[in-house]
Every structure is written in C-alpha cells, then in structure tokens.
Design an enzyme around this catalytic site. Sequence first.
Site, PDB file in Angstrom:
ATOM      1  N   GLN A  70      10.920  -7.738   2.334  1.00 63.47           N
ATOM      2  CA  GLN A  70      10.330  -6.614   2.760  1.00 63.47           C
ATOM      3  C   GLN A  70      11.150  -5.349   2.618  1.00 63.47           C
ATOM      4  O   GLN A  70      10.853  -4.303   2.480  1.00 63.47           O
ATOM      5  CB  GLN A  70       9.941  -6.572   4.229  1.00 63.47           C
ATOM      6  N   ASN A 116      10.491  -9.967  16.350  1.00 66.68           N
ATOM      7  CA  ASN A 116      10.333  -9.327  15.063  1.00 66.68           C
ATOM      8  C   ASN A 116      10.835 -10.179  13.728  1.00 66.68           C
ATOM      9  O   ASN A 116      11.043 -11.161  14.092  1.00 66.68           O
ATOM     10  CB  ASN A 116      11.342  -7.829  15.112  1.00 66.68           C
ATOM     11  N   LYS A 117      10.942  -9.694  12.635  1.00 66.83           N
ATOM     12  CA  LYS A 117      11.177 -10.427  11.374  1.00 66.83           C
ATOM     13  C   LYS A 117      12.225 -11.494  11.583  1.00 66.83           C
ATOM     14  O   LYS A 117      13.274 -11.027  12.156  1.00 66.83           O
ATOM     15  CB  LYS A 117      11.303  -9.317  10.274  1.00 66.83           C
ATOM     16  N   ASP A 162       6.836  -7.242  16.325  1.00 71.09           N
ATOM     17  CA  ASP A 162       5.550  -7.799  16.291  1.00 71.09           C
ATOM     18  C   ASP A 162       5.135  -8.183  17.538  1.00 71.09           C
ATOM     19  O   ASP A 162       3.893  -8.467  17.766  1.00 71.09           O
ATOM     20  CB  ASP A 162       5.625  -9.183  15.600  1.00 71.09           C
ATOM     21  N   ARG A 221      -2.649 -14.293  11.218  1.00 76.24           N
ATOM     22  CA  ARG A 221      -1.200 -14.363  11.527  1.00 76.24           C
ATOM     23  C   ARG A 221      -1.023 -14.406  12.708  1.00 76.24           C
ATOM     24  O   ARG A 221      -1.751 -13.355  13.753  1.00 76.24           O
ATOM     25  CB  ARG A 221      -0.683 -12.984  10.807  1.00 76.24           C
ATOM     26  N   ARG A 251       0.925  -5.978   5.550  1.00 77.01           N
ATOM     27  CA  ARG A 251       1.716  -6.670   6.727  1.00 77.01           C
ATOM     28  C   ARG A 251       2.225  -5.617   7.460  1.00 77.01           C
ATOM     29  O   ARG A 251       2.004  -4.191   7.428  1.00 77.01           O
ATOM     30  CB  ARG A 251       2.639  -7.523   6.090  1.00 77.01           C
ATOM     31  N   GLY A 252       3.032  -5.975   8.458  1.00 76.09           N
ATOM     32  CA  GLY A 252       3.368  -4.920   9.458  1.00 76.09           C
ATOM     33  C   GLY A 252       2.455  -4.970  10.630  1.00 76.09           C
ATOM     34  O   GLY A 252       1.191  -5.047  10.231  1.00 76.09           O
ATOM     35  N   ALA A 253       2.874  -5.008  11.837  1.00 77.21           N
ATOM     36  CA  ALA A 253       2.081  -5.426  12.968  1.00 77.21           C
ATOM     37  C   ALA A 253       0.681  -4.390  13.128  1.00 77.21           C
ATOM     38  O   ALA A 253      -0.275  -4.737  13.533  1.00 77.21           O
ATOM     39  CB  ALA A 253       2.906  -5.499  14.216  1.00 77.21           C
TER      40      ALA A 253
HETATM   41  O1  MRU Z   1       5.952 -10.471   8.036  1.00 77.99           O
HETATM   42  P1  MRU Z   1       5.883  -8.943   8.432  1.00 77.99           P
HETATM   43  O2  MRU Z   1       6.081  -8.116   6.975  1.00 77.99           O
HETATM   44  O3  MRU Z   1       4.298  -8.531   8.614  1.00 77.99           O
HETATM   45  O4  MRU Z   1       6.580  -8.643   9.312  1.00 77.99           O
HETATM   46  C1  MRU Z   1       6.920  -7.482   9.831  1.00 77.99           C
HETATM   47  C2  MRU Z   1       7.813  -6.905  10.754  1.00 77.99           C
HETATM   48  O5  MRU Z   1       8.406  -7.779  11.177  1.00 77.99           O
HETATM   49  C3  MRU Z   1       8.026  -5.444  11.316  1.00 77.99           C
HETATM   50  O6  MRU Z   1       9.119  -5.273  11.743  1.00 77.99           O
HETATM   51  C4  MRU Z   1       6.830  -5.226  12.626  1.00 77.99           C
HETATM   52  O7  MRU Z   1       5.522  -6.041  12.005  1.00 77.99           O
HETATM   53  C5  MRU Z   1       6.628  -3.840  12.781  1.00 77.99           C
HETATM   54  S1  MRU Z   1       6.002  -2.973  11.667  1.00 77.99           S
HETATM   55  C6  MRU Z   1       5.728  -1.274  12.349  1.00 77.99           C
END
Ligand code: MRU
Length: 345
Positions: free
Chosen positions: A196, A247-248, A237, A88, A46-48
């Site tokens: 996370q 973002n999250k 994201d 996603r 996970r993570g963009a």
């Molecule tokens: O649902 P996730 O864990 O994929 O969400 C991730 C985030 O919100 C991160 O902050 C974002 O993707 C940036 S990662 C460099």
Amino acid sequence: MNIESIVFENNTLRIINQKELPQTFKYITLSTLSNVIDAIKSLKVRGAPAIGILAAYGMYKHAEFLYSKNQLNINNLTQAADALKSSRPTAVNLGWAVDKMMKAFLKYSGSPIDDVLLSKLKETAVNIHLNDKNTCASIGKFGAQLIKDRSNILTHCNAGILATGGRGTALSVIYEAKKQGKNIHVYVDETRPVGQGARLTYWELTKNNIPATLIADNMAASLMQLNKIDSVIVGADRIAKNGDTANKIGTYSLAVLAYYHQIPFYVAAPLSTFDFSIESGGEIPIEFRNKEEILAFWNIDNKNDYNVYNPAFDVTPNHLISGIITEKGIIKNPVELNLKQFYTN
Ligand code: MRU
C-alpha cells in the site's frame, strides 16, 4: 490533485480500483451488493474509513434492489449487513457504518411510503461519507500542530485520500502541515506484502506535490539511527478502550523502533475507529489473508510447498503511542489515562 476514492453521483456508486494503481488510475462502477463485497475483500477499496463508507452505500444500493423486487424487509437487509461486516473483520468502521444503516432502516421502516425509507437510507450513507470528509479535515488541523517545519515524517501503509472519504487521517496531517507552509518530506514504507505504501501512498503524495522517498520496510531502523526521522504518523483500523491500536502489519515494529529512538509515534484516526466495547488490543480480531499475497511477489507458483503466515494487521500497545489525533482533539500520552477522560466527558 483533487481525487476522491469513492464517488456517489446520480445514484451511481464508483470507486478508484486501487488494485490497479499506480499503473492505471481508473474508476469502476459497483452496482450490486456482491460487487461491493468483492471490492472490499479484494482490496479494490481499502482503508478503514473508506470501507465503512462503501459498506453504507452498499447497504443502500441493496435496499433499493430489494425494494424493486418487493423483498425489502429486515431479514433480507440483516443478511446483507452480516455479509458486509464479515468481509473484513479488523476495521471497526465497517461494522459501525453498517449498524448506522440498520438503525436508519429500523427507524424509518414503519413509514407508510417505502420511497421515504429509501431516501432516508440514501441520506444516511451520504452523511457518513460527508462527515468523514469533515473529520479528515479536522484531524489534519489538530495533527498539523504537532509537525515542525522541516520535518521528515515516516508513514506506513496508506492512510490518505485513497483510504477515506476526504484527505485521509495520517496523510491529512501532512497535507495540512504543507498547506500551512511547513517544509515536509515523507519516508514511505513499502508496506509488504500488499505494498500500500509503494503503490498508493507514494503515488498519492507525489500527485499532491509532497516530497517523498520510498523505502523497504526493513530500512526504518537504520533511518532512525541516523536521526533522519522526526516523527512517525500512521492510521488505525481499530482502537480499544485502553488505546491499544490495530493497524497494518508492521506498524508495531515501527512503534517499538520509535520508542527505542525516542521519536514521537502518532496515530491519526476518526472516533469511528474506536471500539469502546473492548478493553484492550488482545480482543481485536485480526484478519489473516491468503498465501498468494506473499508468494505472488516472488513469482512462486508451487504454492502447496509453502507454509505462509500472513496477518493483515498487528496491535501496537498504548504505551508506545505518543498521541492519538482525532477530529475532536489529540489524546496525548499516557494514552490509556487520557482516553478514559476523553470518553467519559
Ligand atoms: O489492508 P488495508 O489496506 O485496508 O489496511 C489499511 C490500514 O491499515 C490503514 O492504515 C488504516 O485502515 C487507516 S486508513 C485511514
């Protein structure tokens, strides 16, 4: 600790299974397109930036499979691209990377030897990965300028090594500041409902010798009131043309709190996270996830009795952001105005 969230070696694709952290640190191999899609949907990765990199490798591995069946053509690859893109919806890096792979396919599909096409697809995926590594390092260097010695930084979710192909975005800033000899301590938001922060960021920071303290998400306001936070740094994201940032879930509340307490609130993100096709944050598609993510934490099994609201992301309006740290420099406040200059130059 030298870890990489995604490893591509000897034509084999492996990821750290982030669902099992921090209890178990284990790599798993992803051999098929459906393995890759499952890994993205189930948050094993996970993570963009990381899901963009993985999707690119997924496209290559699927092209290789189609080729072995004599079925490598635009229709079959487009189907894979669509499936990956919809796995996603919020992080724009996913579509960005898949589109790059499709462009490479279209560019080289006229080539008389399909092997050339495959090696070009592989090269494109590897370059997306390598570029992200360099991008993370540059974000760290620009961002570290904003960090004073003896800083207490608050972060949310995980925007580190585990979320990218390099040292991260928000956490890269912290790693670089530490490398420059600055004394840094990080408050890590637990990041409900998936955790996370608790499961990944705390693990990653402490493995890299960064002093960290875990807090529940509802404790940030109190820490700010007590003057215990010098700045907030988060990842992103998707960033709209006007600087509104998804973002999250929970990021927006931190931005409001930081604004009220006059604490700098920074977003760190690569340019691949910007979506110049949308004017503002209202157009960002927000992913909604299943109710189990919330109920499982409380061991609630009579799930049908519960209505649950579970958006994975929220949108922070541009005026709450003190600066966006990119690999090309910092877009300072007023973000909307400065971003306009940034993309027109
Ligand atoms: O649902 P996730 O864990 O994929 O969400 C991730 C985030 O919100 C991160 O902050 C974002 O993707 C940036 S990662 C460099």
